[in-house]
Design a protein around this motif. Structure first.
Motif, PDB file in Angstrom:
ATOM      1  N   HIS A 242     -11.545   5.454   3.914  1.00 59.68           N
ATOM      2  CA  HIS A 242     -11.337   5.199   2.495  1.00 59.68           C
ATOM      3  C   HIS A 242     -10.542   3.918   2.301  1.00 59.68           C
ATOM      4  O   HIS A 242      -9.825   3.480   3.206  1.00 59.68           O
ATOM      5  CB  HIS A 242     -10.604   6.368   1.842  1.00 59.68           C
ATOM      6  CG  HIS A 242     -11.283   7.693   2.007  1.00 59.68           C
ATOM      7  ND1 HIS A 242     -11.252   8.400   3.195  1.00 59.68           N
ATOM      8  CD2 HIS A 242     -12.012   8.444   1.140  1.00 59.68           C
ATOM      9  CE1 HIS A 242     -11.935   9.531   3.047  1.00 59.68           C
ATOM     10  NE2 HIS A 242     -12.412   9.579   1.809  1.00 59.68           N
ATOM     11  N   VAL A 243     -10.631   3.341   1.118  1.00 57.00           N
ATOM     12  CA  VAL A 243      -9.949   2.075   0.824  1.00 57.00           C
ATOM     13  C   VAL A 243      -8.461   2.180   1.069  1.00 57.00           C
ATOM     14  O   VAL A 243      -7.845   1.330   1.716  1.00 57.00           O
ATOM     15  CB  VAL A 243     -10.228   1.637  -0.629  1.00 57.00           C
ATOM     16  CG1 VAL A 243      -9.380   0.411  -0.988  1.00 57.00           C
ATOM     17  CG2 VAL A 243     -11.708   1.333  -0.822  1.00 57.00           C
ATOM     18  N   GLY A 244      -7.838   3.226   0.566  1.00 56.24           N
ATOM     19  CA  GLY A 244      -6.407   3.436   0.796  1.00 56.24           C
ATOM     20  C   GLY A 244      -5.537   2.418   0.091  1.00 56.24           C
ATOM     21  O   GLY A 244      -5.790   2.034  -1.055  1.00 56.24           O
ATOM     22  N   TYR A 245      -4.507   1.952   0.805  1.00 57.00           N
ATOM     23  CA  TYR A 245      -3.512   1.058   0.212  1.00 57.00           C
ATOM     24  C   TYR A 245      -3.922  -0.403   0.338  1.00 57.00           C
ATOM     25  O   TYR A 245      -4.479  -0.839   1.337  1.00 57.00           O
ATOM     26  CB  TYR A 245      -2.160   1.262   0.889  1.00 57.00           C
ATOM     27  CG  TYR A 245      -1.526   2.590   0.576  1.00 57.00           C
ATOM     28  CD1 TYR A 245      -0.828   2.791  -0.612  1.00 57.00           C
ATOM     29  CD2 TYR A 245      -1.635   3.664   1.481  1.00 57.00           C
ATOM     30  CE1 TYR A 245      -0.250   4.018  -0.911  1.00 57.00           C
ATOM     31  CE2 TYR A 245      -1.055   4.892   1.189  1.00 57.00           C
ATOM     32  CZ  TYR A 245      -0.370   5.058  -0.006  1.00 57.00           C
ATOM     33  OH  TYR A 245       0.194   6.269  -0.295  1.00 57.00           O
ATOM     34  N   ARG A 246      -3.612  -1.160  -0.709  1.00 61.70           N
ATOM     35  CA  ARG A 246      -3.808  -2.613  -0.732  1.00 61.70           C
ATOM     36  C   ARG A 246      -2.872  -3.189  -1.787  1.00 61.70           C
ATOM     37  O   ARG A 246      -2.427  -2.483  -2.699  1.00 61.70           O
ATOM     38  CB  ARG A 246      -5.259  -2.977  -1.077  1.00 61.70           C
ATOM     39  CG  ARG A 246      -5.706  -2.490  -2.451  1.00 61.70           C
ATOM     40  CD  ARG A 246      -7.141  -2.860  -2.752  1.00 61.70           C
ATOM     41  NE  ARG A 246      -7.554  -2.323  -4.053  1.00 61.70           N
ATOM     42  CZ  ARG A 246      -7.320  -2.915  -5.212  1.00 61.70           C
ATOM     43  NH1 ARG A 246      -6.667  -4.071  -5.240  1.00 61.70           N
ATOM     44  NH2 ARG A 246      -7.715  -2.366  -6.342  1.00 61.70           N
ATOM     45  N   TRP A 247      -2.585  -4.457  -1.657  1.00 59.56           N
ATOM     46  CA  TRP A 247      -1.723  -5.111  -2.626  1.00 59.56           C
ATOM     47  C   TRP A 247      -2.564  -5.701  -3.744  1.00 59.56           C
ATOM     48  O   TRP A 247      -3.525  -6.432  -3.514  1.00 59.56           O
ATOM     49  CB  TRP A 247      -0.876  -6.198  -1.968  1.00 59.56           C
ATOM     50  CG  TRP A 247       0.253  -5.615  -1.183  1.00 59.56           C
ATOM     51  CD1 TRP A 247       0.305  -5.440   0.168  1.00 59.56           C
ATOM     52  CD2 TRP A 247       1.484  -5.123  -1.710  1.00 59.56           C
ATOM     53  NE1 TRP A 247       1.491  -4.851   0.520  1.00 59.56           N
ATOM     54  CE2 TRP A 247       2.242  -4.636  -0.605  1.00 59.56           C
ATOM     55  CE3 TRP A 247       2.023  -5.021  -2.994  1.00 59.56           C
ATOM     56  CZ2 TRP A 247       3.506  -4.084  -0.756  1.00 59.56           C
ATOM     57  CZ3 TRP A 247       3.278  -4.461  -3.149  1.00 59.56           C
ATOM     58  CH2 TRP A 247       4.015  -4.002  -2.038  1.00 59.56           C
TER      59      TRP A 247
END
Length: 322
Positions: A242-247
């Motif tokens: 899954h994409v999850g965390y990103r800024w």
């Protein structure tokens, strides 16, 4: 209230096997002179995710492919059907033409489609009540416009284990975790597939089989300071599907629903195995974000999941609405 009775319907599985045989006969390993498989998706961002790399995989495998789409982000079966109803009442109504200014009838009538897929919005996927009567109505509509097409259900996947929300499993009640979301959504997809006599593209099962294995599963990073994150540092998200965390600028954004490159790759591998009845393990294409060892695992899981679903489809009864 509509009742459902189990009756034997071997013809649905037989017809799908005939479809697979036709694909195998029409397409040569080199793809020269092969008739393209025409695939049409009625879905949302999850069908977009799952088919992101399908063109590259199909091309490498020597299987010409044409993809048509009627997709709206977050769209449920009910919403797709509401747009059909609007178009049928008044072909000029903009509400009936949500797909880039076209209606579902316009898109489906563009040539002959070999395979047409439907799916539920992931947030509703665990509640079988949300599929009815819209899956049946869309199925009947597709069959009316494309009587020779094989209609297929695309099983969507559960959210990442550290998600803050999971799918609805009944009115007013949601799943507590990823395992329950997978179990409930799987049961709902299979119930509807049995009612309509349709095969399933088992992407949800493939995601779960990877995510539930300790060696290959994503694990929340215990060393990351989630309370006070500092850009541009991100938590370790190895093996996440899954994409999850990103800024997102100065904000640490989180998407536990949609597939990242690895998840999109797994989705494409499942579609490849399902559509062409052929193992994707020989294919060399992989996204740059997916390392070789993980890619091998995803290819192996995709093919074994497709084969398992096909065996189950042959053994279970089919439920038809009366």
């Amino acid at each position: 209230m509509k009742s459902y009775q189990p009756i034997a319907r071997p013809g649905s599985v037989f017809l799908f096997l005939i479809f697979l045989l036709g694909v195998a006969q029409a397409q040569t390993p080199s793809g020269k002179g092969a008739k393209p498989l025409r695939l049409f998706m009625i879905g949302n961002s999850f069908s977009q995710n799952a088919s992101r790399y399908l063109p590259q995989l199909s091309k490498e495998g020597g299987h010409p492919l044409i993809i048509g789409r009627a997709e709206i982000g977050g769209s449920s079966l009910q919403r797709h059907w509401s747009h059909v109803e609007a178009a049928e009442r008044d072909p000029a109504d903009p509400n009936g033409k949500p797909y880039g200014g076209k209606s579902l009838k316009m898109l489906l009538s563009d040539g002959v489609w070999d395979v047409v897929t439907i799916q539920q919005a992931s947030i509703l996927s665990g509640d079988p009540a949300t599929y009815r009567p819209y899956a049946q109505k869309l199925y009947d509509y597709v069959r009316k416009l494309q009587p020779n097409a094989t209609v297929v259900i695309h099983q969507t996947w559960a959210y990442r284990s550290d998600s803050n929300d999971f799918s609805r499993i009944a009115e007013g009640d949601s799943a507590d975790n990823a395992a329950q979301m997978w179990q409930k959504s799987r049961a709902a997809y299979h119930a509807i597939a049995n009612e309509l006599g349709l095969p399933i593209i088992p992407n949800g099962d493939a995601f779960w089989r990877v995510g539930s294995r300790s060696k290959w599963a994503y694990h929340r990073d215990p060393a990351y300071n989630f309370a006070q994150p500092q850009a541009p540092a991100l938590p370790n998200q190895t093996h996440s599907l899954h994409v999850g965390y990103r800024w997102d600028g100065a904000r640490l954004a989180f998407d536990s629903h949609h597939a990242n490159a690895a998840g999109c790759y797994l989705g494409g591998l499942v579609w490849y195995g399902f559509l062409f009845n052929e193992s994707p393990r020989k294919l060399t294409f992989r996204p740059a974000e997916v390392d070789e060892s993980f890619a091998r695992k995803l290819k192996k899981t995709a093919w074994s999941t497709v084969r398992r679903e096909r065996r189950l489809a042959k053994s279970r009864p089919v439920w038809l609405g009366e």
